[in-house]
Design a protein around this motif. Structure first.
Motif, PDB file in Angstrom:
ATOM      1  N   LEU A   1       4.574  10.526  11.168  1.00  0.00           N
ATOM      2  CA  LEU A   1       4.977  12.059  11.491  1.00  0.00           C
ATOM      3  C   LEU A   1       5.856  12.214  12.971  1.00  0.00           C
TER       4      LEU A   1
ATOM      5  N   LEU B   1      -0.101   9.755  10.450  1.00  0.00           N
ATOM      6  CA  LEU B   1       0.419  10.478  11.536  1.00  0.00           C
ATOM      7  C   LEU B   1       1.362   9.640  12.520  1.00  0.00           C
TER       8      LEU B   1
ATOM      9  N   THR C   1      -2.752   9.523  -0.001  1.00  0.00           N
ATOM     10  CA  THR C   1      -2.938  10.844   0.648  1.00  0.00           C
ATOM     11  C   THR C   1      -4.216  11.522  -0.292  1.00  0.00           C
TER      12      THR C   1
END
Length: 100
Positions: free
Chosen positions: A99, A96, A48
């Motif tokens: 998520l 993503l 990240t």
């Protein structure tokens, strides 16, 4: 911008190395060690941070004119830019997918 690209690349290399230390334990279904979860969290945090560093420079350095202006030319910087771009896009896709 050069320092952000270099630090982002170093973080990517370090996260891949750190993941390789416990990858076999991660694939075992019966492993429920708390340190394994902490290791995954550390790798996720490193990736990240790498993405946060490299995405803004990627957006700014898309233009050949800006790259020449910032002295971001040559085979080394072009290769580093391409590698970081590929890694950042891959990290975004994986992040993503978690998520959703």
């Amino acid at each position: 911008m050069k320092s952000a690209q270099i630090i982002g690349f170093i973080l990517s290399i370090f996260s891949a190395w750190y993941l390789s230390l416990f990858y076999d334990s991660l694939l075992m279904k019966s492993s429920s060690s708390p340190s394994l979860g902490i290791g995954v969290a550390v790798v996720f945090a490193l990736c990240t941070i790498s993405v946060v560093l490299t995405i803004p420079t990627y957006v700014l350095l898309r233009s050949k004119k800006v790259r020449a202006e910032k002295q971001f030319t040559g085979w080394f910087w072009s290769s580093l830019f391409a590698l970081n771009s590929i890694c950042a896009i891959a990290y975004l896709i994986v992040g993503l997918s978690f998520l959703f």
